[in-house]
Design an enzyme around this catalytic site. Structure first.
Site, PDB file in Angstrom:
ATOM      1  N   TYR A 123       0.811  -1.220   0.000  1.00 34.78           N
ATOM      2  CA  TYR A 123       0.000   0.000   0.000  1.00 34.78           C
ATOM      3  C   TYR A 123       0.849   1.278   0.000  1.00 34.78           C
ATOM      4  CZ  TYR A 123      -4.208  -2.778   0.990  1.00 34.78           C
ATOM      5  OH  TYR A 123      -5.255  -3.666   0.934  1.00 34.78           O
ATOM      6  N   LYS A 168       3.449 -14.075   5.213  1.00 33.03           N
ATOM      7  CA  LYS A 168       3.342 -15.071   4.148  1.00 33.03           C
ATOM      8  C   LYS A 168       4.774 -15.415   3.725  1.00 33.03           C
ATOM      9  CE  LYS A 168       0.934 -17.547   1.250  1.00 33.03           C
ATOM     10  NZ  LYS A 168       0.211 -18.748   1.718  1.00 33.03           N
ATOM     11  N   ASP A 200      -3.026 -17.128   5.336  1.00 36.89           N
ATOM     12  CA  ASP A 200      -4.143 -17.994   4.917  1.00 36.89           C
ATOM     13  C   ASP A 200      -4.642 -18.818   6.105  1.00 36.89           C
ATOM     14  OD1 ASP A 200      -1.568 -18.958   4.673  1.00 36.89           O
ATOM     15  OD2 ASP A 200      -2.010 -20.359   3.057  1.00 36.89           O
ATOM     16  N   ASP A 224      -5.700  -5.069   6.477  1.00 37.03           N
ATOM     17  CA  ASP A 224      -6.877  -4.510   5.825  1.00 37.03           C
ATOM     18  C   ASP A 224      -7.911  -5.614   5.587  1.00 37.03           C
ATOM     19  OD1 ASP A 224      -8.566  -2.894   4.415  1.00 37.03           O
ATOM     20  OD2 ASP A 224      -7.352  -2.821   2.596  1.00 37.03           O
ATOM     21  N   ASP A 228     -11.923  -6.835   7.887  1.00 36.83           N
ATOM     22  CA  ASP A 228     -13.307  -6.993   7.446  1.00 36.83           C
ATOM     23  C   ASP A 228     -13.851  -8.360   7.846  1.00 36.83           C
ATOM     24  OD1 ASP A 228     -13.152  -4.466   6.275  1.00 36.83           O
ATOM     25  OD2 ASP A 228     -14.527  -5.072   4.671  1.00 36.83           O
TER      26      ASP A 228
HETATM   27  P1  ATP Z   1     -17.833   2.532   1.220  1.00 40.80           P
HETATM   28  O1  ATP Z   1     -18.112   2.420  -0.230  1.00 40.80           O
HETATM   29  O2  ATP Z   1     -17.758   3.964   1.681  1.00 40.80           O
HETATM   30  O3  ATP Z   1     -16.695   1.689   1.705  1.00 40.80           O
HETATM   31  P2  ATP Z   1     -19.817   0.533   1.757  1.00 40.80           P
HETATM   32  O4  ATP Z   1     -21.207   0.683   2.253  1.00 40.80           O
HETATM   33  O5  ATP Z   1     -19.651   0.049   0.382  1.00 40.80           O
HETATM   34  O6  ATP Z   1     -19.105   1.941   1.979  1.00 40.80           O
HETATM   35  P3  ATP Z   1     -19.155  -0.754   4.187  1.00 40.80           P
HETATM   36  O7  ATP Z   1     -19.306   0.502   4.906  1.00 40.80           O
HETATM   37  O8  ATP Z   1     -18.014  -1.634   4.506  1.00 40.80           O
HETATM   38  O9  ATP Z   1     -19.026  -0.486   2.658  1.00 40.80           O
HETATM   39  O10 ATP Z   1     -20.533  -1.481   4.405  1.00 40.80           O
HETATM   40  C1  ATP Z   1     -20.845  -2.817   4.150  1.00 40.80           C
HETATM   41  C2  ATP Z   1     -22.345  -2.986   4.399  1.00 40.80           C
HETATM   42  O11 ATP Z   1     -22.642  -2.681   5.765  1.00 40.80           O
HETATM   43  C3  ATP Z   1     -23.223  -2.053   3.561  1.00 40.80           C
HETATM   44  O12 ATP Z   1     -24.378  -2.751   3.144  1.00 40.80           O
HETATM   45  C4  ATP Z   1     -23.600  -0.942   4.502  1.00 40.80           C
HETATM   46  O13 ATP Z   1     -24.836  -0.368   4.225  1.00 40.80           O
HETATM   47  C5  ATP Z   1     -23.603  -1.615   5.863  1.00 40.80           C
HETATM   48  N1  ATP Z   1     -23.168  -0.688   6.923  1.00 40.80           N
HETATM   49  C6  ATP Z   1     -21.929  -0.184   7.094  1.00 40.80           C
HETATM   50  N2  ATP Z   1     -21.872   0.641   8.125  1.00 40.80           N
HETATM   51  C7  ATP Z   1     -23.112   0.699   8.638  1.00 40.80           C
HETATM   52  C8  ATP Z   1     -23.704   1.419   9.739  1.00 40.80           C
HETATM   53  N3  ATP Z   1     -23.000   2.244  10.524  1.00 40.80           N
HETATM   54  N4  ATP Z   1     -25.031   1.249   9.960  1.00 40.80           N
HETATM   55  C9  ATP Z   1     -25.755   0.416   9.202  1.00 40.80           C
HETATM   56  N5  ATP Z   1     -25.267  -0.290   8.168  1.00 40.80           N
HETATM   57  C10 ATP Z   1     -23.954  -0.154   7.872  1.00 40.80           C
END
Ligand code: ATP
Length: 339
Positions: A123, A168, A200, A224, A228
């Site tokens: 990164y 890794k 992994d 990163d 998730d």
């Molecule tokens: P970005 O594009 O800014 O990264 P994103 O919505 O694509 O945002 P995430 O924020 O990681 O990516 O969200 C993954 C899922 O979780 C989405 O469906 C989003 O609506 C939901 N989500 C994320 N944060 C919240 C929150 N604080 N409250 C409710 N739902 C959330």
């Protein structure tokens, strides 16, 4: 006065940041913290309005404040957060993951922290892309690995005293170097157990045996990705917080993004609020003032109580409450507890 720069961000950002500021104003009064908030616009909305995602004036406000509270930013995240991490040398990305009573999660007793190196690895962005090739440099240096390893081992000393180094090294010697330097640092901490694990296998262990982890020390990119996965484990990404810190500065943000797919009125504000709690904890160490720690703990306890009670939850947690309902409950709880 303690000056907090505030990036309200995009999507659900302004809603959950404003909600969090209400709680911070409340605890600032109750605990006499003297918090002052300075608006530092950044992100997609700012790009549209001012032609820049991170205007110079915002950068100056952030750099001259004691800490920064950041909301999620949309498509311009790279121009905002990646830039700020490099500019302020915020080398340690600290992401705690803990299960909450009352919230459905894969396992009950998850409680670990990902300590992610924030400034190098793939990164670093040293790349060359032509019509027929693409090259990205994987950069790991001794100095930066030593300082992130020290952060991880210091943190482990204050917790369950175990560090798992992720790498890794069976494929890439750069990651073997990361492991070896981290192990060298670890030798100075005789009371901390250390193990190392291929990334992994770590991805697998997070699912089948997440309780085994206390501190996960990882290079930038693996951190990163594993973050998730970890957020999924504890039930909702809306409950996750993180810190980007150096010795002198801290920037605090939720792990989740701007959630453009949901109605902001129903966004879960608790990840952003836990982020604020983390900021107060960091300020208590920096300023050596216990009131900040007390306020931090009070916010965390309020969040835990609201989740355990379960009557005021946003839709991502299976409820029907609005952001404002959740925040009003939190403030009510904090006021009651203080008396
Ligand atoms: P970005 O594009 O800014 O990264 P994103 O919505 O694509 O945002 P995430 O924020 O990681 O990516 O969200 C993954 C899922 O979780 C989405 O469906 C989003 O609506 C939901 N989500 C994320 N944060 C919240 C929150 N604080 N409250 C409710 N739902 C959330």
């Amino acid at each position: 006065m303690v000056r907090i720069s505030v990036i309200r961000g995009d999507g659900i950002g302004p809603k959950i940041v404003d909600a969090t500021l209400k709680v911070l104003e409340e605890v600032s009064d109750l605990y006499n913290l003297g918090l002052e908030f300075i608006d530092a616009p950044a992100g997609d909305n700012t790009l549209r309005e001012f032609g820049e995602a991170l205007p110079r004036s915002s950068l100056e406000k952030i750099a001259s404040s004691d800490a920064c509270l950041k909301g999620p930013v949309g498509e311009t995240a790279k121009d905002v957060i990646v830039y700020l991490r490099q500019y302020l040398d915020l080398y340690a990305n600290i992401r705690p993951f803990k299960t909450f009573r009352g919230i459905k999660s894969y396992r009950r007793n998850i409680d670990f922290v990902i300590v992610r190196e924030n400034t190098e690895d793939l990164y670093r962005g040293v790349e060359d892309v032509g019509p027929d090739h693409a090259v990205s440099l994987l950069i790991i240096t001794r100095k930066r690995t030593e300082r992130i390893a020290k952060t991880a081992f210091d943190l482990a000393s204050r917790r369950r005293k175990k560090v798992t180094i992720i790498h890794k090294g069976n494929v890439l010697r750069s990651y073997l170097f990361f492991r070896d330097v981290a192990l060298e640092v670890g030798r100075r901490y005789s009371d901390v157990n250390v193990e190392d694990m291929y990334v992994d296998n770590a991805a697998y262990q997070l699912i089948v045996n997440p309780e085994r982890f206390d501190i996960i020390l990882t290079p930038n990119m693996f951190g990163d990705i594993l973050s998730d996965e970890a957020a999924g484990l504890i039930g909702s990404i809306g409950l996750t917080c993180s810190a980007n810190i150096s010795e002198r500065y801290g920037l605090f943000e939720p792990v989740h993004g701007s959630a453009p797919d949901i109605n902001p009125e129903y966004a879960n504000p608790l990840g952003q609020l836990l982020t604020a709690s983390m900021m107060l904890e960091w300020l208590s160490y920096k300023k050596e003032e216990t009131e900040f720690m007390e306020a931090s703990i009070q916010i965390r306890e309020a969040v835990e109580a609201i989740l355990e009670n379960g009557s005021t939850l946003t839709p991502d947690l299976g409820g029907r409450a609005r952001t404002d309902d959740v925040i009003n409950k939190i403030i009510e709880y904090i006021r009651k507890k203080f008396i």
